[in-house]
Design an enzyme around this catalytic site. Structure first.
Site, PDB file in Angstrom:
ATOM      1  N   GLU A 197      39.164  59.196  69.983  1.00  9.74           N
ATOM      2  CA  GLU A 197      39.509  60.687  69.205  1.00  9.74           C
ATOM      3  C   GLU A 197      38.534  61.487  69.601  1.00  9.74           C
ATOM      4  O   GLU A 197      37.454  61.163  69.877  1.00  9.74           O
ATOM      5  CB  GLU A 197      39.416  60.128  67.813  1.00  9.74           C
ATOM      6  CG  GLU A 197      40.179  60.766  66.796  1.00  9.74           C
ATOM      7  CD  GLU A 197      41.694  60.247  66.952  1.00  9.74           C
ATOM      8  OE1 GLU A 197      42.519  61.168  67.982  1.00  9.74           O
ATOM      9  OE2 GLU A 197      42.047  59.483  66.325  1.00  9.74           O
ATOM     10  N   GLY A 203      48.124  64.134  60.199  1.00 11.92           N
ATOM     11  CA  GLY A 203      47.455  63.796  61.281  1.00 11.92           C
ATOM     12  C   GLY A 203      48.253  63.013  62.236  1.00 11.92           C
ATOM     13  O   GLY A 203      47.937  62.351  63.101  1.00 11.92           O
ATOM     14  N   ASP A 207      48.620  64.910  71.939  1.00 15.09           N
ATOM     15  CA  ASP A 207      49.631  64.900  71.020  1.00 15.09           C
ATOM     16  C   ASP A 207      50.950  65.043  71.740  1.00 15.09           C
ATOM     17  O   ASP A 207      51.996  64.335  71.589  1.00 15.09           O
ATOM     18  CB  ASP A 207      49.531  65.691  69.708  1.00 15.09           C
ATOM     19  CG  ASP A 207      48.295  65.560  69.106  1.00 15.09           C
ATOM     20  OD1 ASP A 207      47.423  64.423  69.349  1.00 15.09           O
ATOM     21  OD2 ASP A 207      47.728  66.300  68.414  1.00 15.09           O
ATOM     22  N   TYR A 262      37.506  72.349  64.459  1.00 11.51           N
ATOM     23  CA  TYR A 262      37.959  71.554  65.752  1.00 11.51           C
ATOM     24  C   TYR A 262      37.524  72.488  66.959  1.00 11.51           C
ATOM     25  O   TYR A 262      36.948  72.005  67.982  1.00 11.51           O
ATOM     26  CB  TYR A 262      39.658  71.585  65.647  1.00 11.51           C
ATOM     27  CG  TYR A 262      40.130  70.663  66.796  1.00 11.51           C
ATOM     28  CD1 TYR A 262      40.473  69.573  66.747  1.00 11.51           C
ATOM     29  CD2 TYR A 262      40.240  71.506  67.918  1.00 11.51           C
ATOM     30  CE1 TYR A 262      40.894  68.664  67.914  1.00 11.51           C
ATOM     31  CE2 TYR A 262      40.757  70.870  69.051  1.00 11.51           C
ATOM     32  CZ  TYR A 262      41.253  69.460  69.011  1.00 11.51           C
ATOM     33  OH  TYR A 262      41.764  69.050  70.158  1.00 11.51           O
TER      34      TYR A 262
HETATM   35  C1  GAF Z   1      44.285  66.588  67.285  1.00 13.21           C
HETATM   36  C2  GAF Z   1      44.323  67.324  68.640  1.00 13.21           C
HETATM   37  F1  GAF Z   1      45.763  68.033  68.564  1.00 13.21           F
HETATM   38  C3  GAF Z   1      44.400  66.372  69.885  1.00 13.21           C
HETATM   39  O1  GAF Z   1      44.373  67.088  71.000  1.00 13.21           O
HETATM   40  C4  GAF Z   1      42.957  65.579  69.701  1.00 13.21           C
HETATM   41  O2  GAF Z   1      41.941  66.298  70.020  1.00 13.21           O
HETATM   42  C5  GAF Z   1      42.895  64.900  68.423  1.00 13.21           C
HETATM   43  O3  GAF Z   1      42.901  66.065  67.286  1.00 13.21           O
HETATM   44  C6  GAF Z   1      41.417  64.287  68.059  1.00 13.21           C
HETATM   45  O4  GAF Z   1      41.489  63.288  68.952  1.00 13.21           O
HETATM   46  O5  GAF Z   1      45.298  65.818  67.073  1.00 13.21           O
END
Ligand code: GAF
Length: 380
Positions: free
Chosen positions: A36, A125, A173, A223
């Site tokens: 992650e 998520g 994702d 983020y």
């Molecule tokens: C979100 C982001 F979209 C992914 O790219 C990834 O960074 C994730 O958070 C964390 O692992 O889903």
């Protein structure tokens, strides 16, 4: 509802609104077993597409209008091809962002109508936004015969999220939504984009997703801040090792030597990422050996890192993980995705599932004053 029922109801809605037969594209949400906040640091991830998806029904128009209808929000967006820009309707931005990417690349399109719907829970998520972007990119590519390959559609979807949703996401994702295969997780190297399908065989164990049903508003800004903190850490190391390009090239020793003395927070963020990549590689070996207990222990460590070092968890997620931590029927659990809400992912012995759900739901309700919801992870 089953896949074909959802698809039919979206197509019916389309016929009612636009009086035309649409092309329907389905793009799934995803889980991530481990790895992650590693994707934008050129590390590894281990996602898989799930059986919940976004559906885009689409057909061409003869003019330059774009008409979008969201079944989820019962809301309409109307615009023109000549003036594609960010909208106040955030759900429309995922579609407009893709259109913008196509226009940047010089693709000539006509107007089109869309109905969007599906069953990926929003804010859980499970990457509903990536699923919208991938479905839209795929649909427009098909409708207008643009001949863009899947990897480039994935890259466009990632950039659409950067520019129209304002979150500097990694590639995981979208990649999972576009490239997943049944019964396997994807071990993706986010630097080279080489990938391998690793079979996910877990006799007697199910993947249970517990949804906190909260999404804290700082999710996007934090983020982007984490991403910048990682880049800062790389900068500190790079001034001593010029060949270092990302945290992928960085070792714990380098962090101890060059980052710890400069900035304690950045040190903690970077250390989490470097350790998470090591955990993921070892976790893949566990999976290949069928040692799910060992993989599960690593998931607990990941949660601890995300909560204490990377600080992207929240009290609701921590509650759910703490609650199952000492239960011998739960092999592993952690928060999943960007953080600040959404789901935990749990590896649970099948025979104990009903009791666990009952017990966790009651405790969560009395401690957090919210209901949780739960899903099982089934492959796309
Ligand atoms: C979100 C982001 F979209 C992914 O790219 C990834 O960074 C994730 O958070 C964390 O692992 O889903």
């Amino acid at each position: 509802m089953k896949k074909n029922e959802i698809s039919k109801s979206i197509a019916d809605k389309f016929k009612n609104i636009y009086d035309a037969r649409p092309l329907v594209i389905r793009s799934p949400g995803r889980v991530n077993i481990i790895g992650e906040h590693t994707d934008y640091n050129e590390g590894y991830v281990l996602p898989a597409a799930i059986d919940k998806a976004i559906y885009i029904a689409i057909s061409k128009r003869d003019d330059e209008l774009i008409r979008l209808f969201s079944a989820e929000f019962n809301d309409v967006f109307e615009g023109k091809l000549s003036t594609v820009e960010k909208s106040e309707k955030y759900w429309a931005n995922y579609i407009l962002g893709i259109l913008n990417q196509l226009q940047i690349r010089g693709h000539e399109l006509q107007g089109f109508n869309i109905v969007m719907g599906g069953d990926v829970p929003i804010g859980a998520g499970l990457s509903s936004s990536a699923a919208i972007e991938c479905a839209t990119a795929f649909a427009l590519n098909e409708l207008f015969h643009l001949n863009i390959d899947k990897l480039n559609l994935v890259k466009m979807a990632q950039l659409a999220e950067h520019s129209f949703a304002g979150v500097k996401v990694g590639i995981m994702d979208m990649f999972a939504s576009m490239f997943s295969k049944k019964d396997s997780v994807i071990k993706l190297d986010c630097r080279s984009l080489d990938f391998e399908y690793v079979p996910l065989k877990m006799e007697g164990i199910k993947i249970l997703l517990l949804n906190t049903n909260v999404k804290h508003s700082l999710a996007s800004s934090e983020y982007n801040t984490r991403r910048q903190q990682c880049e800062k850490g790389v900068e500190y190391v790079k001034s001593h090792f010029s060949e270092v390009e990302s945290l992928r090239d960085v070792t714990i020793e380098m962090l101890d030597q060059f980052v710890a003395p400069k900035d304690e927070i950045i040190y903690r963020r970077c250390k989490y990422v470097v350790e998470e990549n090591i955990r993921l590689l070892a976790g893949c070996d566990d999976l290949k050996k069928g040692d799910i207990a060992a993989l599960g222990r690593k998931m607990f460590q990941t949660h601890n890192g995300l909560s204490k070092q990377y600080e992207v968890s929240c009290k609701e997620l921590d509650f759910l993980v703490d609650h199952v931590k000492n239960n011998p029927a739960v092999l592993g659990a952690r928060m999943m995705g960007g953080g600040f809400g959404g789901c935990t992912i749990n590896l649970v012995k099948e025979e104990a599932i009903n009791n666990i759900i009952k017990e966790v739901s009651e405790s969560y309700k009395s401690a957090i004053l919210f209901d949780i919801s739960f899903f099982f992870m089934y492959f796309y």
